[in-house]
Design a protein around this motif. Structure first.
Motif, mmCIF file in Angstrom:
data_model
loop_
_atom_site.group_PDB
_atom_site.id
_atom_site.type_symbol
_atom_site.label_atom_id
_atom_site.label_comp_id
_atom_site.label_asym_id
_atom_site.label_seq_id
_atom_site.Cartn_x
_atom_site.Cartn_y
_atom_site.Cartn_z
ATOM 1 N N GLN A 95 0.828 -1.207 0.000
ATOM 2 C CA GLN A 95 0.000 0.000 0.000
ATOM 3 C C GLN A 95 0.864 1.259 0.000
ATOM 4 O OE1 GLN A 95 -2.455 -1.285 3.451
ATOM 5 N NE2 GLN A 95 -4.196 -0.606 2.230
ATOM 6 N N VAL A 96 2.001 1.195 0.673
ATOM 7 C CA VAL A 96 2.917 2.335 0.646
ATOM 8 C C VAL A 96 3.332 2.632 -0.795
ATOM 9 C CG1 VAL A 96 5.198 3.196 1.299
ATOM 10 C CG2 VAL A 96 3.794 1.996 2.986
ATOM 11 N N LEU A 97 3.701 1.561 -1.528
ATOM 12 C CA LEU A 97 4.130 1.749 -2.913
ATOM 13 C C LEU A 97 2.986 2.201 -3.808
ATOM 14 C CD1 LEU A 97 6.536 -1.289 -3.525
ATOM 15 C CD2 LEU A 97 7.068 1.017 -2.700
ATOM 16 N N ARG A 98 1.773 1.749 -3.518
ATOM 17 C CA ARG A 98 0.629 2.070 -4.385
ATOM 18 C C ARG A 98 -0.055 3.391 -4.029
ATOM 19 N NH1 ARG A 98 -0.608 -3.736 -4.240
ATOM 20 N NH2 ARG A 98 -0.494 -4.530 -6.383
ATOM 21 N N GLU A 99 0.035 3.799 -2.766
ATOM 22 C CA GLU A 99 -0.757 4.943 -2.318
ATOM 23 C C GLU A 99 0.097 6.107 -1.818
ATOM 24 O OE1 GLU A 99 -3.612 3.601 0.566
ATOM 25 O OE2 GLU A 99 -3.977 1.729 -0.529
ATOM 26 N N VAL A 100 1.038 5.812 -0.912
ATOM 27 C CA VAL A 100 1.803 6.887 -0.287
ATOM 28 C C VAL A 100 2.830 7.473 -1.245
ATOM 29 C CG1 VAL A 100 3.287 7.531 1.645
ATOM 30 C CG2 VAL A 100 1.460 5.856 1.983
ATOM 31 N N LEU A 101 3.660 6.631 -1.831
ATOM 32 C CA LEU A 101 4.711 7.138 -2.713
ATOM 33 C C LEU A 101 4.179 7.816 -3.971
ATOM 34 C CD1 LEU A 101 7.567 4.486 -2.400
ATOM 35 C CD2 LEU A 101 7.290 6.676 -1.232
ATOM 36 N N PRO A 102 3.099 7.307 -4.593
ATOM 37 C CA PRO A 102 2.569 8.045 -5.745
ATOM 38 C C PRO A 102 2.099 9.456 -5.385
ATOM 39 C CG PRO A 102 1.772 5.796 -5.772
ATOM 40 C CD PRO A 102 2.464 5.979 -4.454
ATOM 41 N N ARG A 103 1.435 9.600 -4.244
ATOM 42 C CA ARG A 103 0.997 10.945 -3.828
ATOM 43 C C ARG A 103 2.195 11.844 -3.587
ATOM 44 N NH1 ARG A 103 -2.809 8.027 -0.509
ATOM 45 N NH2 ARG A 103 -1.470 8.417 1.295
ATOM 46 N N TRP A 104 3.234 11.267 -2.998
ATOM 47 C CA TRP A 104 4.467 12.014 -2.724
ATOM 48 C C TRP A 104 5.117 12.447 -4.027
ATOM 49 C CZ3 TRP A 104 9.689 9.797 -3.119
ATOM 50 C CH2 TRP A 104 10.687 10.600 -2.571
ATOM 51 N N TRP A 105 5.228 11.540 -4.996
ATOM 52 C CA TRP A 105 5.822 11.880 -6.281
ATOM 53 C C TRP A 105 4.995 12.914 -7.021
ATOM 54 C CZ3 TRP A 105 10.284 12.014 -8.351
ATOM 55 C CH2 TRP A 105 11.268 11.072 -8.037
ATOM 56 N N LEU A 106 3.683 12.801 -6.945
ATOM 57 C CA LEU A 106 2.828 13.763 -7.635
ATOM 58 C C LEU A 106 3.017 15.158 -7.053
ATOM 59 C CD1 LEU A 106 0.648 14.042 -9.827
ATOM 60 C CD2 LEU A 106 -1.065 13.726 -8.029
ATOM 61 N N ARG A 107 3.178 15.252 -5.739
ATOM 62 C CA ARG A 107 3.421 16.541 -5.111
ATOM 63 C C ARG A 107 4.734 17.147 -5.613
ATOM 64 N NH1 ARG A 107 3.088 15.068 0.004
ATOM 65 N NH2 ARG A 107 5.315 15.066 0.501
ATOM 66 N N ILE A 108 5.767 16.318 -5.733
ATOM 67 C CA ILE A 108 7.045 16.809 -6.259
ATOM 68 C C ILE A 108 6.888 17.234 -7.714
ATOM 69 C CG2 ILE A 108 9.400 16.134 -6.885
ATOM 70 C CD1 ILE A 108 9.424 14.332 -4.427
ATOM 71 N N PHE A 109 6.212 16.400 -8.507
ATOM 72 C CA PHE A 109 6.037 16.699 -9.924
ATOM 73 C C PHE A 109 5.325 18.031 -10.130
ATOM 74 C CE2 PHE A 109 3.384 16.684 -13.702
ATOM 75 C CZ PHE A 109 4.305 16.391 -14.700
ATOM 76 N N GLU A 110 4.315 18.310 -9.339
ATOM 77 C CA GLU A 110 3.512 19.515 -9.528
ATOM 78 C C GLU A 110 4.144 20.764 -8.923
ATOM 79 O OE1 GLU A 110 -0.209 18.314 -7.851
ATOM 80 O OE2 GLU A 110 -0.945 17.491 -9.756
ATOM 81 N N SER A 111 5.236 20.593 -8.185
ATOM 82 C CA SER A 111 5.900 21.726 -7.555
ATOM 83 C C SER A 111 7.113 22.159 -8.376
ATOM 84 C CB SER A 111 6.353 21.345 -6.138
ATOM 85 O OG SER A 111 7.515 20.538 -6.207
ATOM 86 N N PRO A 112 7.681 23.341 -8.089
ATOM 87 C CA PRO A 112 8.905 23.770 -8.777
ATOM 88 C C PRO A 112 10.078 22.810 -8.563
ATOM 89 C CG PRO A 112 7.863 25.638 -7.699
ATOM 90 C CD PRO A 112 7.140 24.412 -7.217
ATOM 91 N N ALA A 113 10.006 21.970 -7.531
ATOM 92 C CA ALA A 113 11.097 21.022 -7.260
ATOM 93 C C ALA A 113 11.363 20.094 -8.433
ATOM 94 C CB ALA A 113 10.770 20.199 -6.015
ATOM 95 N N SER A 114 10.347 19.847 -9.251
ATOM 96 C CA SER A 114 10.519 18.927 -10.379
ATOM 97 C C SER A 114 11.586 19.410 -11.349
ATOM 98 C CB SER A 114 9.194 18.740 -11.108
ATOM 99 O OG SER A 114 8.693 19.978 -11.582
#
Length: 221
Positions: A95-114
């Protein structure tokens, strides 16, 4: 840095001074992303932040130190946030790989950090000191974050005894490429299937997770 007191706000000049480091980092990342690190002059960063070059050097003595601060402020802090989220999550490792990490990556992707990923991949070979810093601040803790989840899953019997390092690469590298696409080809001619990054991120994480699970979860239509 002192904590602001809402009952006794700081004078405008002092508020400006305390906000200045963040303003410089914002200006630097925007210019580095648009023009490239090598092509951006320190004077341009200072002007974009509304300060003199001398003021910039009071906070960051070189352009290399400025980029390190951008990496630390925009990516290292997100990795620590990911660590905290994984620790607080009560579900399974899958569930961490399916739920937590995708949300985390999406937050990075949508921010200037990307934009930091594109900067590093395209220019770091000419700046070995920054390469070392990026490895210490981003690659190693990021790989440890994901690797810990995979290793825990193996030990718990959720995942097959796969090569942890290879699995970490399989999970992370496509995400880095997605961020690079956003700031390169995606600016002028995006790949149609990547127009919805959220769908890609969640499906990618699910696909890799199914590949290492002992008993993959049923596909939900």
């Amino acid at each position: 840095m002192s904590t602001p007191d809402p009952l006794h706000p700081l004078p405008a000049r002092q508020r400006r001074k305390e906000a200045r480091p963040q303003e410089l980092l914002d200006a630097a990342l925007a210019l580095f992303s648009e023009k490239g690190f090598s092509a951006t002059r320190s004077e341009e960063v200072a002007a974009a932040a509304g300060v003199s070059k001398g003021t910039l050097y009071l906070y960051y003595p070189s352009k290399e130190e400025l980029l390190k601060a951008v990496i630390r402020d925009r990516v290292s802090t997100e990795i620590q946030s990911g660590v905290d989220e994984v620790r607080a999550f009560a579900g399974s490792n899958a569930q961490v790989l399916r739920e937590v990490l995708p949300r985390w990556w999406l937050r990075i992707f949508e921010s200037p950090a990307s934009a930091v990923f594109k900067l590093i991949v395209t220019e770091v070979r000419n700046f070995p000191d920054i390469a070392d810093y990026y490895r210490e601040q981003v690659i190693e803790p990021g790989s440890q974050l994901v690797g810990t989840v995979v290793q825990r899953g193996i030990e718990a019997g959720e995942f097959r005894p796969v090569n942890v390092e290879f699995t970490v690469h399989s999970l992370i590298l496509p995400m880095v490429m997605l961020c690079m696409h956003k700031h390169s080809l995606g600016v002028c001619s995006p790949v149609p299937s990547l127009v919805s990054p959220q769908d890609f991120i969640f499906q990618h994480m699910d696909t890799v997770t199914r590949g290492i699970e002992r008993h993959p979860a049923p596909v939900v239509s």
